[in-house]
Design an enzyme around this catalytic site. Structure first.
Site, PDB file in Angstrom:
ATOM      1  N   ASP A  36      25.117  30.538  25.412  1.00 56.88           N
ATOM      2  CA  ASP A  36      23.953  29.783  24.933  1.00 56.88           C
ATOM      3  C   ASP A  36      22.686  30.446  25.460  1.00 56.88           C
ATOM      4  OD1 ASP A  36      23.778  26.588  23.785  1.00 56.88           O
ATOM      5  OD2 ASP A  36      21.940  27.460  24.608  1.00 56.88           O
ATOM      6  N   ASN A  84      28.070  29.410  16.128  1.00 61.31           N
ATOM      7  CA  ASN A  84      27.666  28.011  16.002  1.00 61.31           C
ATOM      8  C   ASN A  84      26.184  27.773  16.328  1.00 61.31           C
ATOM      9  OD1 ASN A  84      28.227  24.914  16.255  1.00 61.31           O
ATOM     10  ND2 ASN A  84      27.400  25.516  18.261  1.00 61.31           N
ATOM     11  N   TYR A 149      15.965  25.487   6.436  1.00 63.40           N
ATOM     12  CA  TYR A 149      17.312  25.213   6.970  1.00 63.40           C
ATOM     13  C   TYR A 149      18.352  25.387   5.856  1.00 63.40           C
ATOM     14  CZ  TYR A 149      20.871  22.712   9.717  1.00 63.40           C
ATOM     15  OH  TYR A 149      22.007  22.366  10.420  1.00 63.40           O
TER      16      TYR A 149
HETATM   17  N1  LIG Z   1      23.872  17.958  14.378  1.00 62.84           N
HETATM   18  C1  LIG Z   1      23.865  18.001  13.051  1.00 62.84           C
HETATM   19  O1  LIG Z   1      23.525  17.012  12.373  1.00 62.84           O
HETATM   20  C2  LIG Z   1      24.313  19.257  12.338  1.00 62.84           C
HETATM   21  C3  LIG Z   1      24.711  19.140  11.008  1.00 62.84           C
HETATM   22  C4  LIG Z   1      25.109  20.285  10.343  1.00 62.84           C
HETATM   23  C5  LIG Z   1      25.133  21.493  10.978  1.00 62.84           C
HETATM   24  N2  LIG Z   1      24.717  21.588  12.272  1.00 62.84           N
HETATM   25  C6  LIG Z   1      24.734  22.902  12.896  1.00 62.84           C
HETATM   26  O2  LIG Z   1      25.544  22.854  14.041  1.00 62.84           O
HETATM   27  C7  LIG Z   1      25.173  23.893  14.945  1.00 62.84           C
HETATM   28  C8  LIG Z   1      25.064  23.319  16.338  1.00 62.84           C
HETATM   29  O3  LIG Z   1      23.989  22.398  16.337  1.00 62.84           O
HETATM   30  P1  LIG Z   1      23.997  21.053  17.202  1.00 62.84           P
HETATM   31  O4  LIG Z   1      23.886  19.934  16.279  1.00 62.84           O
HETATM   32  O5  LIG Z   1      25.072  21.091  18.205  1.00 62.84           O
HETATM   33  O6  LIG Z   1      22.557  21.220  17.887  1.00 62.84           O
HETATM   34  P2  LIG Z   1      22.105  21.287  19.415  1.00 62.84           P
HETATM   35  O7  LIG Z   1      20.633  21.473  19.369  1.00 62.84           O
HETATM   36  O8  LIG Z   1      22.688  20.153  20.169  1.00 62.84           O
HETATM   37  O9  LIG Z   1      22.814  22.625  19.939  1.00 62.84           O
HETATM   38  C9  LIG Z   1      22.411  23.896  19.503  1.00 62.84           C
HETATM   39  C10 LIG Z   1      22.601  24.866  20.659  1.00 62.84           C
HETATM   40  O10 LIG Z   1      22.265  26.169  20.188  1.00 62.84           O
HETATM   41  C11 LIG Z   1      21.533  26.817  21.225  1.00 62.84           C
HETATM   42  N3  LIG Z   1      20.697  27.879  20.660  1.00 62.84           N
HETATM   43  C12 LIG Z   1      19.563  27.766  19.939  1.00 62.84           C
HETATM   44  N4  LIG Z   1      19.070  28.980  19.654  1.00 62.84           N
HETATM   45  C13 LIG Z   1      19.919  29.882  20.212  1.00 62.84           C
HETATM   46  C14 LIG Z   1      19.953  31.296  20.266  1.00 62.84           C
HETATM   47  N5  LIG Z   1      18.972  32.039  19.722  1.00 62.84           N
HETATM   48  N6  LIG Z   1      20.993  31.899  20.892  1.00 62.84           N
HETATM   49  C15 LIG Z   1      21.972  31.153  21.472  1.00 62.84           C
HETATM   50  N7  LIG Z   1      21.980  29.815  21.494  1.00 62.84           N
HETATM   51  C16 LIG Z   1      20.959  29.191  20.840  1.00 62.84           C
HETATM   52  C17 LIG Z   1      20.689  25.713  21.845  1.00 62.84           C
HETATM   53  O11 LIG Z   1      20.239  26.080  23.150  1.00 62.84           O
HETATM   54  C18 LIG Z   1      21.679  24.551  21.852  1.00 62.84           C
HETATM   55  O12 LIG Z   1      22.419  24.515  23.048  1.00 62.84           O
HETATM   56  C19 LIG Z   1      23.887  24.480  14.376  1.00 62.84           C
HETATM   57  O13 LIG Z   1      24.184  25.672  13.686  1.00 62.84           O
HETATM   58  C20 LIG Z   1      23.410  23.419  13.423  1.00 62.84           C
HETATM   59  O14 LIG Z   1      22.598  23.942  12.398  1.00 62.84           O
HETATM   60  C21 LIG Z   1      24.320  20.492  12.961  1.00 62.84           C
END
Ligand SMILES: NC(=O)c1ccc[n+]([C@@H]2O[C@H](COP(=O)([O-])OP(=O)(O)OC[C@H]3O[C@@H](n4cnc5c(N)ncnc54)[C@H](O)[C@@H]3O)[C@@H](O)[C@H]2O)c1
Length: 273
Positions: A36, A84, A149
């Site tokens: 991360d 992810n 997005y």
């Molecule tokens: N939560 C939702 O509703 C949802 C729905 C669909 C898809 N997603 C996708 O799921 C994935 C995870 O998101 P989440 O919901 O757990 O969000 P989150 O914000 O809880 O976690 C995302 C993580 O990615 C890390 N991150 C951000 N930029 C980074 C980089 N440049 N390099 C390495 N790490 C990085 C952040 O520090 C964080 O720990 C994402 O790709 C998001 O688009 C989320």
């Protein structure tokens, strides 16, 4: 398929879905590299799951390659690459700066490309492996005020399905995970110009909660075992996807309704329940 003793890298492992994937993999006996950009978040998840923490920015291709090479040096193989890490911007498209556009393309698309560029050749040489890309329902449907997005997530779905077709001959699986709203901190991030993610995703029911990340992680590992191409969760996300395919006009009308509701709520924030 067994996860016991298998080697996995999870990007964005410090929070939300990535942390849940790390827990689910560790529970099933896999050895997980929790990567991360937030190094201390990666460390706490690694400490809780018995994994290895790496501070990694997925926009840095050299660093992603180094993370894969380190696993190879240590373990001699890489079984699962979970691309992810992701960020989100929500709000009127004209309010998005070019810097914001570039940042979401860099993390959500180039980050996945970097993971594939580093891990796929290793898996080809092994004649085995699985690449799991966290896309979104936004990669299967259109949604006003989420244009940047949606653009990146459509790209990730297209990339995953295309790669899957050629990876099969090498014994490699590819899965695109396409969830609707999941209860993670991202729902409260990335607001541009007064946008309110909870208001938007839960259509005014601000006390509603998204799909539990631990359930999504368990679903994801089952989808890997079943060699699925796409995982869409929860059930109402599948309904939205199907509806959009059957009638893009209806999907557009629904999307206009989301935008109008969001704009109304931005004009009168006091009315939020
Ligand atoms: N939560 C939702 O509703 C949802 C729905 C669909 C898809 N997603 C996708 O799921 C994935 C995870 O998101 P989440 O919901 O757990 O969000 P989150 O914000 O809880 O976690 C995302 C993580 O990615 C890390 N991150 C951000 N930029 C980074 C980089 N440049 N390099 C390495 N790490 C990085 C952040 O520090 C964080 O720990 C994402 O790709 C998001 O688009 C989320």
């Amino acid at each position: 398929m067994s996860f016991v003793g298998k080697h996995a890298i999870v990007t964005g492992a410090g929070s939300g879905i990535g942390a849940a994937l790390s827990r689910a993999l560790a529970d099933r006996g896999a050895k997980v590299v929790c990567a991360d950009i937030d190094g201390s978040a990666a460390e706490s998840v690694a400490a809780a799951t018995g994994g290895v923490a790496v501070k990694l920015d997925v926009t840095d291709a050299v660093a992603v390659q180094r993370t894969v090479d380190d696993v190879l040096d240590r373990a001699g193989r890489l079984d699962f690459m979970f691309n992810n890490a992701g960020i989100f911007w929500g709000g009127d498209t004209e309010k998005l700066s070019l810097q914001q556009w570039n940042s979401i393309i860099d993390v959500n698309l180039r980050g996945v490309v970097h993971g594939i560029a580093a891990a796929y050749p290793v898996m080809i040489a092994q004649k085995a492996g699985h690449i799991i890309n966290t896309a979104s329902l936004a990669g299967l449907t259109a949604a006003g005020q989420l244009s940047s997005y949606v653009a990146t997530k459509h790209a990730v779905v297209g990339l995953s399905l295309s790669l899957r077709a050629e990876a099969a001959a090498h014994g490699i699986g590819v899965l695109a995970v396409c969830p609707g709203a999941v209860e993670t901190p991202i729902l409260d991030k990335g607001a541009v110009g007064g946008f309110d993610g909870r208001e938007y995703f839960f259509r005014g029911h601000r006390t509603s909660r998204g799909y539990p990340p631990d359930r999504l992680a368990a679903d994801t590992l089952r989808a890997v075992e079943a060699h699925k191409a796409l995982l869409v969760r929860p059930a109402r996300a599948s309904v939205a996807w199907m509806l959009g395919r059957l009638s893009p006009t209806l999907l557009n009308r629904i999307s206009i309704g989301y935008v109008e509701r969001q704009r109304r709520s931005q004009q009168s924030p006091a009315s939020r329940g």
